[in-house]
Write a protein that holds these residues in place. Structure first.
Motif, mmCIF file in Angstrom:
data_model
loop_
_atom_site.group_PDB
_atom_site.id
_atom_site.type_symbol
_atom_site.label_atom_id
_atom_site.label_comp_id
_atom_site.label_asym_id
_atom_site.label_seq_id
_atom_site.Cartn_x
_atom_site.Cartn_y
_atom_site.Cartn_z
ATOM 1 N N GLN A 98 2.360 1.711 -3.419
ATOM 2 C CA GLN A 98 1.457 2.389 -4.330
ATOM 3 C C GLN A 98 0.967 3.672 -4.068
ATOM 4 O O GLN A 98 0.767 4.377 -4.955
ATOM 5 C CB GLN A 98 0.112 1.372 -4.323
ATOM 6 N N GLY A 99 1.047 4.284 -2.676
ATOM 7 C CA GLY A 99 0.706 5.339 -2.563
ATOM 8 C C GLY A 99 1.679 6.550 -2.763
ATOM 9 O O GLY A 99 1.449 7.537 -3.001
ATOM 10 N N ALA A 100 2.962 6.068 -2.717
ATOM 11 C CA ALA A 100 3.931 6.827 -2.892
ATOM 12 C C ALA A 100 4.299 7.387 -4.361
ATOM 13 O O ALA A 100 3.835 6.788 -5.339
ATOM 14 C CB ALA A 100 5.296 6.304 -2.648
ATOM 15 N N ALA B 61 0.856 -1.220 -0.004
ATOM 16 C CA ALA B 61 0.174 0.271 0.064
ATOM 17 C C ALA B 61 0.946 1.412 0.108
ATOM 18 O O ALA B 61 0.624 2.204 -0.704
ATOM 19 C CB ALA B 61 -0.933 0.035 1.283
ATOM 20 N N GLY B 62 1.983 0.934 0.862
ATOM 21 C CA GLY B 62 2.839 2.362 0.896
ATOM 22 C C GLY B 62 3.360 2.606 -0.541
ATOM 23 O O GLY B 62 3.679 3.843 -1.143
#
Lengths: 255, 49, 169
Positions: free
Chosen positions: A253-255, A250-251
């Motif tokens: 993809q969020g970055a 998730a990190g």
């Protein structure tokens, strides 16, 4: 695929899925684990010391009989562990239970280790008592097949890039292998084998003196609790590792 | 004690296998927990773990 | 049961298991002659085997049948293996295992000779499922409840809580 579809849940499925919540599993298992692990340690070490130093020698086998305090519990866990694997397979194939998949992955290596321990200690007993490390009779061969089923399962669930496909394939192998369990149990009754028939049975008195029976029962209980504690701890680690992977993903993809 | 070598080998194997798996599981849980606490953004993680 | 997806999956799993179980059962039944580790003297009497073929012969060592000799410095044992219905003479050159005793089970690997006797190249002791301390075995023999030469121990209920130190046998 692992999503919980609660639209058509029966009460059984609902109560099953309550444990599918990883946070709830971590909370409950964290509370239960000490109550399994500590008795497991005490009973196993106590039972083994009892069997090794205080239980009597056998009138024929001498002190080699003490090997059964390891051999019989391992043999029980080899079969019992595989049965647990098969139950996880049904939960996975029918109810798509996500924890069952992780549990099957974690049970495999532990069950394989206890099967290996059963085979090795049996060999160490067989050499001085029968006069052979190994014979190809139905009991020994079917337990060796069980060991290979474990190894196949361990390899199969890790063989796919998509873990879900590995879980599915492993579950099918676990279910197919379940036919081996009655063969192991009844091999000594169905065919002439070198291995002796069962000493402990549900009906009838055990043909073992109580001075040997009690330490054996303590060892069986201790080993079983130990197996449960090890699997539970591994499953906790696996659930946390999955969450770590999810958070990292998730990190990223969020970055 | 008769058959001492065989008995000792069996008990030795059992202790190695049992202790090995127990220690490995213990360390793995500790590793996973530390790793998760380091990256878990949620405040209420004590309640979850 | 077949209404939901889960119900159908459960039915498929159950059906597959039943099919698999039947197939495995039939296979084992078909091969059950090959799954026996040894044949007994009674089996040999029913279905005679040709001389010279390797097979395993198992049964109890007949009481009073064991003779030991030396041939070229090697120990040679002769004994009869019985299953109660028939008995076969066995000759074995080599060292017998610890648990080899009259009245105890053995499994021998070897071949039949033309005269119907059995030449063994390997002898394994077959242990029974009885476990008892030496004092209990001694007490049972002393009280006449058990003659080890003539067969297995008496039913376990008679002795598995026996305490010879307290009851004095």
């Amino acid at each position: 695929m692992g999503a919980v579809d609660s639209s058509s849940s029966s009460p059984v499925a609902r109560s099953l899925h309550r444990f599918a919540n990883p946070g709830r599993f971590l909370r409950i298992s964290g509370r239960v684990l000490p109550f399994v692990a500590i008795p497991a340690l005490v009973l196993t070490l106590g039972g083994l010391a009892w069997g090794l130093f205080f239980a009597p020698a056998d009138y024929q086998q001498g002190d080699a009989v003490r090997i059964i305090y390891i051999h019989v519990p391992s043999a029980w866990l080899a079969s019992g562990g595989y049965l647990a694997l098969a139950v996880c397979a049904v939960l996975s194939l029918v109810w798509r239970h996500p924890l069952a998949d992780l549990a099957a992955v974690e049970i495999g290596p532990v069950g394989a280790a206890f099967t290996a321990l059963c085979l090795a200690t049996g060999s160490l007993w067989g050499k001085p008592m029968w006069g052979a490390w190994w014979v190809w009779d139905a009991r020994l061969t079917s337990v060796l097949v069980l060991f290979f089923l474990y190894l196949g399962h361990i390899a199969l669930v890790r063989a796919f890039d998509d873990p879900t496909r590995g879980y599915r394939a492993g579950a099918i192998l676990a279910l197919v292998g379940v036919v081996n369990l009655p063969v192991i149990k009844f091999s000594v009754d169905w065919w002439n084998t070198l291995h002796q028939p069962a000493t402990l049975s549900v009906s009838g008195a055990p043909s073992m003196h109580v001075d040997m029976l009690w330490p054996l029962l303590v060892c069986i209980l201790g080993f079983s609790l130990g197996f449960a504690a090890i699997v539970m701890a591994r499953l906790r680690a696996a659930v946390m590792e999955r969450r770590i992977r999810g958070l990292l993903l998730a990190g990223a993809q969020g970055a | 004690m008769t058959h001492l070598g065989f008995v000792a080998a069996a008990y030795g194997l059992a202790l190695v296998v049992g202790a090995g798996f127990a220690v490995d599981a213990w360390l793995r849980v500790g590793r996973a927990r530390r790793r998760l606490e380091a990256i878990d953004p949620r405040r209420n993680r004590e309640r979850v773990l | 049961m077949l209404r939901t997806r889960k119900g159908r999956r459960l039915a498929v799993v159950l059906l597959c298991l039943m099919g698999l179980g039947t197939a495995a059962g039939l296979t084992l039944l078909a091969f059950s002659d090959n799954l026996v580790f040894f044949v007994t003297p009674g089996d040999l009497a029913d279905k005679p085997q040709p001389a010279g073929r390797m097979l395993r012969l198992g049964g109890l060592v007949e009481t009073g049948s064991v003779t030991r000799a030396r041939n070229d410095g090697k120990p040679v044992a002769r004994f009869r293996v019985t299953d109660g219905r028939a008995a076969v003479d066995v000759e074995f050159a080599g060292i017998l295992p610890d648990l080899f005793r009259e009245g105890q089970g053995v499994v021998t690997l070897g071949m039949l000779r033309p005269d119907g006797s059995f030449l063994a190249s390997e002898v394994l002791a077959k242990h029974d499922e009885t476990y008892m301390p030496p004092e209990v075995a001694e007490a049972l023999k002393k009280s006449g409840q058990w003659k080890p030469e003539s067969g297995a121990a008496p039913p376990a209920g008679n002795w598995n809580t026996l305490n010879p130190r307290k009851s004095g046998g």
